[in-house]
Design a protein around this motif. Structure first.
Motif, PDB file in Angstrom:
ATOM      1  N   ILE A 115      -4.675  11.869  -9.810  1.00 47.96           N
ATOM      2  CA  ILE A 115      -4.513  10.618 -10.557  1.00 47.96           C
ATOM      3  C   ILE A 115      -3.371   9.826  -9.923  1.00 47.96           C
ATOM      4  O   ILE A 115      -2.245  10.322  -9.816  1.00 47.96           O
ATOM      5  CB  ILE A 115      -4.207  10.892 -12.037  1.00 47.96           C
ATOM      6  N   ILE A 116      -3.680   8.594  -9.501  1.00 48.21           N
ATOM      7  CA  ILE A 116      -2.703   7.707  -8.873  1.00 48.21           C
ATOM      8  C   ILE A 116      -2.510   6.484  -9.769  1.00 48.21           C
ATOM      9  O   ILE A 116      -3.498   5.880 -10.227  1.00 48.21           O
ATOM     10  CB  ILE A 116      -3.166   7.261  -7.472  1.00 48.21           C
ATOM     11  N   LEU A 117      -1.245   6.114 -10.013  1.00 47.11           N
ATOM     12  CA  LEU A 117      -0.919   4.912 -10.768  1.00 47.11           C
ATOM     13  C   LEU A 117      -0.614   3.784  -9.786  1.00 47.11           C
ATOM     14  O   LEU A 117       0.238   3.934  -8.908  1.00 47.11           O
ATOM     15  CB  LEU A 117       0.297   5.161 -11.677  1.00 47.11           C
ATOM     16  N   GLY A 118      -1.342   2.661  -9.914  1.00 52.74           N
ATOM     17  CA  GLY A 118      -1.035   1.471  -9.141  1.00 52.74           C
ATOM     18  C   GLY A 118      -1.799   1.309  -7.850  1.00 52.74           C
ATOM     19  O   GLY A 118      -1.651   0.273  -7.179  1.00 52.74           O
ATOM     20  N   GLN A 119      -2.643   2.247  -7.459  1.00 60.68           N
ATOM     21  CA  GLN A 119      -3.394   2.131  -6.203  1.00 60.68           C
ATOM     22  C   GLN A 119      -4.817   2.661  -6.386  1.00 60.68           C
ATOM     23  O   GLN A 119      -5.065   3.567  -7.198  1.00 60.68           O
ATOM     24  CB  GLN A 119      -2.713   2.913  -5.067  1.00 60.68           C
ATOM     25  N   GLU A 120      -5.751   2.084  -5.600  1.00 61.04           N
ATOM     26  CA  GLU A 120      -7.130   2.578  -5.542  1.00 61.04           C
ATOM     27  C   GLU A 120      -7.274   3.481  -4.320  1.00 61.04           C
ATOM     28  O   GLU A 120      -6.813   3.144  -3.227  1.00 61.04           O
ATOM     29  CB  GLU A 120      -8.088   1.385  -5.437  1.00 61.04           C
ATOM     30  N   PHE A 164      -4.887   2.357 -12.489  1.00 61.60           N
ATOM     31  CA  PHE A 164      -4.948   3.788 -12.170  1.00 61.60           C
ATOM     32  C   PHE A 164      -6.295   4.089 -11.516  1.00 61.60           C
ATOM     33  O   PHE A 164      -7.275   3.359 -11.670  1.00 61.60           O
ATOM     34  CB  PHE A 164      -4.757   4.652 -13.422  1.00 61.60           C
ATOM     35  N   SER A 165      -6.332   5.221 -10.795  1.00 64.05           N
ATOM     36  CA  SER A 165      -7.577   5.725 -10.195  1.00 64.05           C
ATOM     37  C   SER A 165      -7.515   7.244 -10.165  1.00 64.05           C
ATOM     38  O   SER A 165      -6.439   7.841 -10.041  1.00 64.05           O
ATOM     39  CB  SER A 165      -7.769   5.173  -8.769  1.00 64.05           C
ATOM     40  N   TYR A 166      -8.691   7.860 -10.282  1.00 61.21           N
ATOM     41  CA  TYR A 166      -8.825   9.322 -10.220  1.00 61.21           C
ATOM     42  C   TYR A 166      -9.888   9.646  -9.178  1.00 61.21           C
ATOM     43  O   TYR A 166     -11.046   9.231  -9.290  1.00 61.21           O
ATOM     44  CB  TYR A 166      -9.218   9.887 -11.582  1.00 61.21           C
ATOM     45  N   GLY A 167      -9.472  10.381  -8.124  1.00 62.62           N
ATOM     46  CA  GLY A 167     -10.389  10.759  -7.052  1.00 62.62           C
ATOM     47  C   GLY A 167     -10.505  12.260  -6.929  1.00 62.62           C
ATOM     48  O   GLY A 167      -9.542  12.998  -7.167  1.00 62.62           O
ATOM     49  N   VAL A 168     -11.702  12.710  -6.556  1.00 60.07           N
ATOM     50  CA  VAL A 168     -11.960  14.132  -6.341  1.00 60.07           C
ATOM     51  C   VAL A 168     -12.584  14.300  -4.968  1.00 60.07           C
ATOM     52  O   VAL A 168     -13.092  13.333  -4.383  1.00 60.07           O
ATOM     53  CB  VAL A 168     -12.903  14.697  -7.430  1.00 60.07           C
ATOM     54  N   GLY A 210      -4.890   9.079  -1.133  1.00 62.13           N
ATOM     55  CA  GLY A 210      -4.336   8.220  -0.093  1.00 62.13           C
ATOM     56  C   GLY A 210      -5.295   7.141   0.393  1.00 62.13           C
ATOM     57  O   GLY A 210      -6.305   6.832  -0.246  1.00 62.13           O
ATOM     58  N   ARG A 211      -4.912   6.565   1.579  1.00 61.71           N
ATOM     59  CA  ARG A 211      -5.611   5.459   2.219  1.00 61.71           C
ATOM     60  C   ARG A 211      -5.761   4.286   1.237  1.00 61.71           C
ATOM     61  O   ARG A 211      -6.854   3.859   0.875  1.00 61.71           O
ATOM     62  CB  ARG A 211      -6.969   5.885   2.756  1.00 61.71           C
ATOM     63  N   ASN A 232       0.826  -1.216   0.000  1.00 60.68           N
ATOM     64  CA  ASN A 232       0.000   0.000   0.000  1.00 60.68           C
ATOM     65  C   ASN A 232       0.859   1.266   0.000  1.00 60.68           C
ATOM     66  O   ASN A 232       0.335   2.345   0.318  1.00 60.68           O
ATOM     67  CB  ASN A 232      -0.946   0.013   1.195  1.00 60.68           C
ATOM     68  N   TYR A 233       2.140   1.118  -0.370  1.00 56.72           N
ATOM     69  CA  TYR A 233       2.996   2.308  -0.352  1.00 56.72           C
ATOM     70  C   TYR A 233       3.769   2.492  -1.659  1.00 56.72           C
ATOM     71  O   TYR A 233       4.464   3.492  -1.830  1.00 56.72           O
ATOM     72  CB  TYR A 233       3.973   2.268   0.833  1.00 56.72           C
ATOM     73  N   LEU A 234       3.711   1.562  -2.594  1.00 54.89           N
ATOM     74  CA  LEU A 234       4.315   1.753  -3.908  1.00 54.89           C
ATOM     75  C   LEU A 234       3.249   2.328  -4.858  1.00 54.89           C
ATOM     76  O   LEU A 234       2.197   1.722  -5.058  1.00 54.89           O
ATOM     77  CB  LEU A 234       4.838   0.419  -4.482  1.00 54.89           C
ATOM     78  N   TYR A 235       3.563   3.454  -5.436  1.00 55.70           N
ATOM     79  CA  TYR A 235       2.614   4.042  -6.388  1.00 55.70           C
ATOM     80  C   TYR A 235       3.297   5.155  -7.173  1.00 55.70           C
ATOM     81  O   TYR A 235       4.364   5.658  -6.810  1.00 55.70           O
ATOM     82  CB  TYR A 235       1.367   4.596  -5.680  1.00 55.70           C
ATOM     83  N   GLY A 236       2.683   5.506  -8.231  1.00 56.22           N
ATOM     84  CA  GLY A 236       3.086   6.676  -9.009  1.00 56.22           C
ATOM     85  C   GLY A 236       1.981   7.725  -8.974  1.00 56.22           C
ATOM     86  O   GLY A 236       0.805   7.410  -8.725  1.00 56.22           O
ATOM     87  N   ARG A 237       2.363   8.954  -9.236  1.00 60.78           N
ATOM     88  CA  ARG A 237       1.378  10.058  -9.177  1.00 60.78           C
ATOM     89  C   ARG A 237       1.578  10.964 -10.385  1.00 60.78           C
ATOM     90  O   ARG A 237       2.696  11.364 -10.695  1.00 60.78           O
ATOM     91  CB  ARG A 237       1.540  10.845  -7.885  1.00 60.78           C
ATOM     92  N   ILE A 238       0.457  11.303 -11.052  1.00 60.68           N
ATOM     93  CA  ILE A 238       0.491  12.252 -12.173  1.00 60.68           C
ATOM     94  C   ILE A 238       0.366  13.668 -11.613  1.00 60.68           C
ATOM     95  O   ILE A 238      -0.557  13.961 -10.844  1.00 60.68           O
ATOM     96  CB  ILE A 238      -0.659  11.976 -13.169  1.00 60.68           C
TER      97      ILE A 238
END
Length: 449
Positions: free
Chosen positions: A368-373, A286-290, A379-380, A252-258
């Motif tokens: 936009i986060i790469l690799g995590q929901e 990928f996931s996109y949260g607002v 986060g979380r 839950n800590y490896l990820y990329g960020r746009i």
């Protein structure tokens, strides 16, 4: 005897003549000089005989004064008629300009500016500010003229003469004053409406200019940002887009960020290359949260479930299969109209559907986060939903791409970076042990196959 008779006849005839002279009337006619007042006494030589009566002198002066009063009132009426004509001319010009305004507004922005440059008032300046000032001066001038007319009417003597022979002072006729006041009120209303229209048009032109300036500055800033990113490139990769993000562990800590966010969108296309052999499920590419909706856009394969597309937390299952450890090109399109979506794998459309969050606009300003929901914005993360594998060429557009464009991207015959999110080195940052390494996807894909 004869002498006596003659004497008596002479005596009788003399008395008769004197009696007629005493009781008879005589009329004497004298010549009057041209232009002289009738009824005035003149002698036989044509010289005016001065009356010795004070009443006659006063009546004569009153008649002269009344004549002068009539002439002055005639001149005033002529002047007021000119003023009324001028007010009517101004009103006609204002009405003509008001009739032309709706036609000019329907011609679009460019034609509106051309119409604005025309002198629609005939005697008014072209600049809106000067026009408003000139209209204000015109109003003040008309008001001043009306006040002068009213003051002048108060000073005009009337045609009524008092018992003592002295003329009284009365104002201008009420009907004429009321007509002038109504005309001026109507003109003032028209001028105020014209001023309001000019102010509104000036505000609209200012807003249009400001919006155009903002769009131009935004485009220039994007270009400058792109140039700056290219200039800052340290040549770690052959080109800014030739790299991949590696996420080797399910944590839950490896990820990329746009770094770039999304604008409000009513359609989108997202494409990427991915490689994963994880089981069960590849996780969340990928996931996109607002704020208020962490699942605004999500692509996820969790457990033994099929790959799912979430829009505004609404779900559609996609007929894709990419967990064979090889590179695959994935494209997803969606439009708010009827919630229609398409799923492409390696350039081929494998599925379509609708009613996925129909008429919902994609909200701006998210992450936009790469690799995590995301369970909250940015986060979380849940390790069981993490993506395990490699990602490259993540691009996003604010429209639905054509199938031929998607095929060109899949077979490496076309290069089309996303207009909303382009895949470049400076635009992607990694955390928790994720890494960016060089990759020429078309060569690696050919070697992999």
């Amino acid at each position: 005897m004869l002498t006596l008779v003659v004497g008596l006849l002479y005596l009788v005839s003399g008395r008769t003549v004197r009696s007629q002279e005493a009781t008879g009337s005589r009329f004497v006619c004298n010549a009057i000089p041209p232009g002289a007042e009738p009824g005035c006494g003149y002698g036989p030589t044509g010289n005016r005989v001065q009356s010795s009566s004070p009443v006659e002198d006063e009546l004569r002066n009153t008649i002269i004064q009344l004549r002068e009063t009539i002439l002055q009132q005639k001149e005033t009426i002529v002047s007021q008629q000119g003023t009324i004509k001028e007010l009517n001319s101004k009103l006609a010009r204002c009405e003509a300009a008001a009739d032309e305004s709706p036609q000019g507004k329907s011609r679009g922005q460019g034609s509106r500016r051309k119409e604005y440059g025309k002198n629609t008032m005939g005697d008014l300046p072209r600049d809106p500010g000067e026009t408003i000032d000139q209209l204000g001066k015109t109003m003040q001038s008309l008001k001043g003229r009306l006040e002068n007319l009213e003051q002048q009417s108060l000073r005009l003597p009337s045609t009524n003469v008092s018992a003592g022979g002295v003329s009284a002072l009365t104002p201008l006729p009420l009907e004429l004053r009321e007509l002038l006041r109504q005309r001026l009120g109507a003109l003032e209303t028209q001028l105020l409406r014209k001023v309001a229209d000019l102010e509104e048009e000036k505000s609209q032109l200012y807003n249009d200019t400001a919006a155009h300036r903002q769009r131009t500055e935004s485009t220039l800033n994007s270009l400058l940002e792109r140039i700056t990113e290219l200039e800052k490139n340290n040549n770690a990769f052959k080109s800014p887009e030739d790299f991949k993000v590696s996420l080797p562990l399910r944590t839950n800590y490896l990820y990329g960020r746009i770094k770039k966010s999304l604008p409000e969108m009513y359609a989108f296309t997202v494409c990427m290359w991915l490689k994963s052999g994880a089981s069960p499920g590849i996780g969340t590419p990928f996931s996109y949260g607002v704020p208020g909706q962490a699942n605004e856009i999500v692509l996820i394969e969790w457990g033994n479930n099929p790959i799912e597309l979430l829009v505004n937390d609404k779900v559609a299952q996609l007929p894709l299969s990419v967990s064979d450890g090889r590179w695959h090109h994935i494209c997803i399109t969606w439009t708010t109209r009827d919630g229609f979506w398409e799923a492409y794998q390696d350039g081929e459309r494998l599925g379509t559907g609708d009613n996925l969050a129909p008429w919902h606009p994609i909200k701006p300003g998210g992450v936009i986060i790469l690799g995590q929901e995301q369970d909250i914005v940015g986060g979380r993360f849940d390790a069981t939903q993490a993506f395990v594998g490699e990602l490259s060429q993540f691009n996003m557009w604010d429209r639905v791409l054509r199938p031929v464009d998607i095929m060109g991207l899949a077979n490496c015959s076309a290069y089309m970076p996303g207009n909303v999110v382009p895949w470049i080195d400076a635009n992607v940052e990694v955390f928790g042990g994720a890494s960016k390494t060089a990759l020429e996807i078309c060569e690696d894909r050919a070697f992999d196959s």
